[in-house]
Write an enzyme that holds these catalytic residues in place. Structure first.
Site, PDB file in Angstrom:
ATOM      1  N   TYR A 186       8.493   8.248  -3.620  1.00 46.40           N
ATOM      2  CA  TYR A 186       7.244   7.930  -3.099  1.00 46.40           C
ATOM      3  C   TYR A 186       6.635   9.160  -1.548  1.00 46.40           C
ATOM      4  O   TYR A 186       5.442   9.984  -1.791  1.00 46.40           O
ATOM      5  CB  TYR A 186       6.672   7.196  -3.046  1.00 46.40           C
ATOM      6  CG  TYR A 186       4.845   7.113  -2.510  1.00 46.40           C
ATOM      7  CD1 TYR A 186       4.375   6.745  -3.723  1.00 46.40           C
ATOM      8  CD2 TYR A 186       4.620   6.327  -1.257  1.00 46.40           C
ATOM      9  CE1 TYR A 186       3.034   6.830  -3.315  1.00 46.40           C
ATOM     10  CE2 TYR A 186       3.663   6.395  -1.227  1.00 46.40           C
ATOM     11  CZ  TYR A 186       2.305   6.595  -1.940  1.00 46.40           C
ATOM     12  OH  TYR A 186       1.123   6.224  -1.359  1.00 46.40           O
ATOM     13  N   ILE A 191       1.712   5.127  -7.325  1.00 45.33           N
ATOM     14  CA  ILE A 191       2.045   5.183  -6.306  1.00 45.33           C
ATOM     15  C   ILE A 191       2.970   3.352  -5.621  1.00 45.33           C
ATOM     16  O   ILE A 191       3.303   2.867  -4.733  1.00 45.33           O
ATOM     17  CB  ILE A 191       0.745   3.725  -5.901  1.00 45.33           C
ATOM     18  CG1 ILE A 191      -0.062   2.751  -6.277  1.00 45.33           C
ATOM     19  CG2 ILE A 191      -0.454   4.968  -5.748  1.00 45.33           C
ATOM     20  CD1 ILE A 191      -0.890   2.239  -5.514  1.00 45.33           C
ATOM     21  N   ILE A 235      -8.608   2.744  -4.413  1.00 43.62           N
ATOM     22  CA  ILE A 235      -9.659   3.385  -3.091  1.00 43.62           C
ATOM     23  C   ILE A 235     -10.706   3.696  -4.266  1.00 43.62           C
ATOM     24  O   ILE A 235     -11.896   4.246  -3.691  1.00 43.62           O
ATOM     25  CB  ILE A 235      -8.362   4.179  -3.142  1.00 43.62           C
ATOM     26  CG1 ILE A 235      -7.690   2.816  -2.192  1.00 43.62           C
ATOM     27  CG2 ILE A 235      -9.086   4.894  -1.487  1.00 43.62           C
ATOM     28  CD1 ILE A 235      -6.600   4.116  -1.183  1.00 43.62           C
ATOM     29  N   VAL A 263       0.243  -5.992   0.431  1.00 47.76           N
ATOM     30  CA  VAL A 263       0.572  -7.620   1.329  1.00 47.76           C
ATOM     31  C   VAL A 263      -0.424  -8.052   1.022  1.00 47.76           C
ATOM     32  O   VAL A 263      -0.212  -9.142   1.673  1.00 47.76           O
ATOM     33  CB  VAL A 263       1.858  -7.419   2.691  1.00 47.76           C
ATOM     34  CG1 VAL A 263       0.651  -6.514   3.626  1.00 47.76           C
ATOM     35  CG2 VAL A 263       2.241  -8.404   3.784  1.00 47.76           C
ATOM     36  N   GLY A 323      15.252  -0.696   3.918  1.00 49.15           N
ATOM     37  CA  GLY A 323      14.020   0.472   3.697  1.00 49.15           C
ATOM     38  C   GLY A 323      13.089   0.001   4.232  1.00 49.15           C
ATOM     39  O   GLY A 323      12.209   1.062   4.537  1.00 49.15           O
ATOM     40  N   LYS A 367       4.349  12.379  -1.559  1.00 47.46           N
ATOM     41  CA  LYS A 367       2.947  12.742  -1.593  1.00 47.46           C
ATOM     42  C   LYS A 367       2.625  13.343  -0.285  1.00 47.46           C
ATOM     43  O   LYS A 367       1.698  14.420   0.170  1.00 47.46           O
ATOM     44  CB  LYS A 367       2.214  11.270  -0.788  1.00 47.46           C
ATOM     45  CG  LYS A 367       2.634  10.045  -1.649  1.00 47.46           C
ATOM     46  CD  LYS A 367       1.796  10.629  -2.758  1.00 47.46           C
ATOM     47  CE  LYS A 367      -0.170  10.683  -2.156  1.00 47.46           C
ATOM     48  NZ  LYS A 367      -1.211  10.709  -3.212  1.00 47.46           N
ATOM     49  N   ARG A 398      13.211  -6.414   3.267  1.00 45.98           N
ATOM     50  CA  ARG A 398      13.576  -5.571   2.281  1.00 45.98           C
ATOM     51  C   ARG A 398      14.471  -4.437   3.079  1.00 45.98           C
ATOM     52  O   ARG A 398      13.918  -3.818   4.249  1.00 45.98           O
ATOM     53  CB  ARG A 398      12.384  -5.229   2.102  1.00 45.98           C
ATOM     54  CG  ARG A 398      11.922  -6.535   1.039  1.00 45.98           C
ATOM     55  CD  ARG A 398      10.446  -5.837  -0.063  1.00 45.98           C
ATOM     56  NE  ARG A 398       9.857  -5.452   1.015  1.00 45.98           N
ATOM     57  CZ  ARG A 398       8.184  -5.630   0.599  1.00 45.98           C
ATOM     58  NH1 ARG A 398       7.817  -5.927  -0.620  1.00 45.98           N
ATOM     59  NH2 ARG A 398       7.630  -5.125   1.548  1.00 45.98           N
ATOM     60  N   ARG A 421       1.879  -3.677  11.174  1.00 42.87           N
ATOM     61  CA  ARG A 421       1.247  -2.843   9.943  1.00 42.87           C
ATOM     62  C   ARG A 421      -0.380  -2.521  10.774  1.00 42.87           C
ATOM     63  O   ARG A 421      -0.564  -3.391  11.314  1.00 42.87           O
ATOM     64  CB  ARG A 421       0.689  -2.801   8.457  1.00 42.87           C
ATOM     65  CG  ARG A 421       2.428  -3.470   7.515  1.00 42.87           C
ATOM     66  CD  ARG A 421       2.789  -2.103   7.636  1.00 42.87           C
ATOM     67  NE  ARG A 421       4.046  -2.433   6.930  1.00 42.87           N
ATOM     68  CZ  ARG A 421       5.333  -2.163   7.729  1.00 42.87           C
ATOM     69  NH1 ARG A 421       6.046  -2.299   8.993  1.00 42.87           N
ATOM     70  NH2 ARG A 421       6.925  -2.654   6.856  1.00 42.87           N
TER      71      ARG A 421
HETATM   72  N1  LIG Z   1      -3.699   1.565  -1.313  1.00 43.43           N
HETATM   73  C1  LIG Z   1      -2.601   2.241  -0.656  1.00 43.43           C
HETATM   74  O1  LIG Z   1      -2.179   1.082   0.366  1.00 43.43           O
HETATM   75  C2  LIG Z   1      -2.808   3.620  -0.122  1.00 43.43           C
HETATM   76  C3  LIG Z   1      -2.479   3.958   1.557  1.00 43.43           C
HETATM   77  C4  LIG Z   1      -1.653   5.255   1.691  1.00 43.43           C
HETATM   78  C5  LIG Z   1      -2.276   6.582   0.357  1.00 43.43           C
HETATM   79  N2  LIG Z   1      -3.186   5.670  -0.746  1.00 43.43           N
HETATM   80  C6  LIG Z   1      -3.168   6.964  -1.720  1.00 43.43           C
HETATM   81  O2  LIG Z   1      -4.454   6.429  -2.272  1.00 43.43           O
HETATM   82  C7  LIG Z   1      -4.904   6.821  -3.727  1.00 43.43           C
HETATM   83  C8  LIG Z   1      -4.990   5.393  -4.744  1.00 43.43           C
HETATM   84  O3  LIG Z   1      -3.886   4.615  -4.245  1.00 43.43           O
HETATM   85  P1  LIG Z   1      -4.896   2.972  -4.585  1.00 43.43           P
HETATM   86  O4  LIG Z   1      -4.180   2.594  -3.932  1.00 43.43           O
HETATM   87  O5  LIG Z   1      -6.609   2.954  -5.079  1.00 43.43           O
HETATM   88  O6  LIG Z   1      -3.343   3.381  -6.469  1.00 43.43           O
HETATM   89  P2  LIG Z   1      -4.012   2.598  -7.464  1.00 43.43           P
HETATM   90  O7  LIG Z   1      -2.838   2.844  -8.361  1.00 43.43           O
HETATM   91  O8  LIG Z   1      -4.382   1.544  -7.660  1.00 43.43           O
HETATM   92  O9  LIG Z   1      -5.077   3.788  -7.948  1.00 43.43           O
HETATM   93  C9  LIG Z   1      -4.649   5.383  -8.280  1.00 43.43           C
HETATM   94  C10 LIG Z   1      -5.586   5.584 -10.188  1.00 43.43           C
HETATM   95  O10 LIG Z   1      -5.257   6.740 -10.633  1.00 43.43           O
HETATM   96  C11 LIG Z   1      -4.338   6.153 -12.182  1.00 43.43           C
HETATM   97  N3  LIG Z   1      -3.434   7.259 -12.731  1.00 43.43           N
HETATM   98  C12 LIG Z   1      -2.230   7.466 -11.740  1.00 43.43           C
HETATM   99  N4  LIG Z   1      -0.920   8.545 -12.341  1.00 43.43           N
HETATM  100  C13 LIG Z   1      -2.026   9.365 -13.157  1.00 43.43           C
HETATM  101  C14 LIG Z   1      -1.747  10.668 -13.767  1.00 43.43           C
HETATM  102  N5  LIG Z   1      -0.894  11.000 -13.538  1.00 43.43           N
HETATM  103  N6  LIG Z   1      -2.877  10.842 -14.268  1.00 43.43           N
HETATM  104  C15 LIG Z   1      -4.863   9.757 -13.796  1.00 43.43           C
HETATM  105  N7  LIG Z   1      -4.556   8.812 -13.928  1.00 43.43           N
HETATM  106  C16 LIG Z   1      -3.532   8.726 -13.375  1.00 43.43           C
HETATM  107  C17 LIG Z   1      -4.191   5.440 -12.107  1.00 43.43           C
HETATM  108  O11 LIG Z   1      -4.176   4.813 -13.358  1.00 43.43           O
HETATM  109  C18 LIG Z   1      -5.230   4.717 -10.795  1.00 43.43           C
HETATM  110  O12 LIG Z   1      -6.080   4.628 -11.649  1.00 43.43           O
HETATM  111  C19 LIG Z   1      -3.279   7.002  -4.382  1.00 43.43           C
HETATM  112  O13 LIG Z   1      -3.101   9.213  -3.820  1.00 43.43           O
HETATM  113  C20 LIG Z   1      -1.797   6.991  -2.887  1.00 43.43           C
HETATM  114  O14 LIG Z   1      -1.006   7.641  -2.467  1.00 43.43           O
HETATM  115  C21 LIG Z   1      -2.891   4.804  -1.043  1.00 43.43           C
END
Ligand SMILES: NC(=O)c1ccc[n+]([C@@H]2O[C@H](COP(=O)([O-])OP(=O)(O)OC[C@H]3O[C@@H](n4cnc5c(N)ncnc54)[C@H](O)[C@@H]3O)[C@@H](O)[C@H]2O)c1
Length: 307
Positions: A141, A77, A12, A184, A268, A145, A266, A208
């Site tokens: 998690y 995540i 994202i 998924v 939970g 969050k 699964r 979902r």
């Molecule tokens: N993907 C989803 O469906 C979803 C849904 C709800 C919320 N989110 C939130 O959106 C955000 C982005 O998620 P995503 O799906 O892009 O995940 P992602 O794992 O692709 O991105 C997370 C990024 O953060 C970096 N990162 C992780 N821990 C770190 C740290 N301690 N220091 C520096 N960098 C770090 C990772 O290298 C990665 O580039 C997250 O905060 C996640 O909780 C995602």
């Protein structure tokens, strides 16, 4: 305007970075590459390869770059990982956010936009879920969050800093890692590309709310100067069953005869999830521009061309 994005090499975060750069913003990315990828980092972004929990290095970045706005997406995540190792999950997600807020307040950041998740709600019977629903996370998690949302509000109480919390439903799209939260679609996609059986946990009737990553990026852009001190769901407010999803995907990929099997559900897993998005329409003038069909079409075509 200088915008700092933590997690800007992720699924994202990199999509948010691309959009902001296309709009002329100067983008600084902080990422430790735990799940992010170098090829996702926009060539015009300035990159710092550091962990948000490395307080000294983070301070140095903020002191040097003086960002006006911070998008905080860096997080651990993986729900299963959070249950196996709650300490490292809390370190990244809770302490990481506190360090980001500490640096932001110290170096005069105007606003922090925090990426939160539907996971903060837990299993709610009454759908769609609105933002005033009491938070009842069902995993570490979800908890890690949820808590930072309250830290943002507390920082805004004691320091001159603004914030917006964006709670995403299940994100999907190009660059999603099949191992991640709400993965998924990317899991099914990797099966489709390898022409392997699609495996569904449970009867496939669980539903979902899928939201396309480019729509999430647009919501982040809108939050730059809107929705002050608000918590906003970013969702499609539509329900799609996992069974329907599998059928849609195989048909878009022109592989309708790919086998689908069902195994035990699964523990939970939430049965139904759908987030109300009226607040996003009201405060951000945002609504999803992609239907699931359109978003899946773009994603599947992209990967079929790469394959
Ligand atoms: N993907 C989803 O469906 C979803 C849904 C709800 C919320 N989110 C939130 O959106 C955000 C982005 O998620 P995503 O799906 O892009 O995940 P992602 O794992 O692709 O991105 C997370 C990024 O953060 C970096 N990162 C992780 N821990 C770190 C740290 N301690 N220091 C520096 N960098 C770090 C990772 O290298 C990665 O580039 C997250 O905060 C996640 O909780 C995602």
């Amino acid at each position: 305007m200088n915008v700092l994005i933590t997690g800007g090499a992720g699924f994202i975060g990199s999509t948010v970075a691309d959009l902001l750069i296309s709009k002329g913003y100067t983008v600084i990315i902080v990422d430790n590459f735990s799940t992010g990828k170098r090829e996702y980092v926009h060539p015009k972004a300035k990159l710092y390869e550091i962990d948000v929990c490395d307080r000294t290095s983070l301070m140095t970045v903020f002191r040097q770059e003086k960002p006006n706005i911070v998008y905080h997406l860096a997080a651990q995540i993986n729900v299963a990982h959070s249950i196996l190792d709650p300490t490292s999950d809390a370190q990244s997600n809770i302490m990481g956010t506190i360090y980001v807020m500490e640096c932001s307040t110290k170096y005069g950041v105007k606003k922090v936009i925090y990426s939160s998740s539907a996971a903060v709600y837990g299993d709610v019977a009454q759908l769609p879920i609105a933002e005033d629903q009491v938070k009842q996370p069902q995993s570490f998690y979800g908890l890690s969050k949820a808590l930072p949302e309250d830290y943002l509000a507390m920082y805004a109480k004691f320091f001159p800093i603004d914030y917006t919390v964006l709670r995403y439903a299940n994100a999907y799209g190009i660059r999603q890692d099949p191992m991640g939260e709400g993965g998924v679609i990317s899991i099914f996609l990797s099966k489709i590309l390898q022409e392997e059986t699609i495996v569904i946990h449970g009867d496939g009737e669980q539903t979902r709310d899928f939201v396309y990553v480019k729509d999430i990026a647009r919501a982040n852009l809108a939050a730059l100067d809107k929705a002050s001190k608000k918590i906003i769901n970013i969702s499609s407010n539509t329900s799609t069953s996992i069974k329907q999803l599998a059928t849609m995907m195989t048909s878009i990929a022109a592989k309708p005869s790919l086998p689908i099997t069902y195994i035990e559900s699964r523990q939970g897993d939430i049965v139904h999830s759908r987030l109300d998005n009226k607040q996003a329409q009201y405060h951000l003038s945002w609504e999803p521009s992609y239907t699931l069909q359109a978003g899946l079409g773009e994603t599947i075509r992209y990967y079929l061309e790469q394959n």
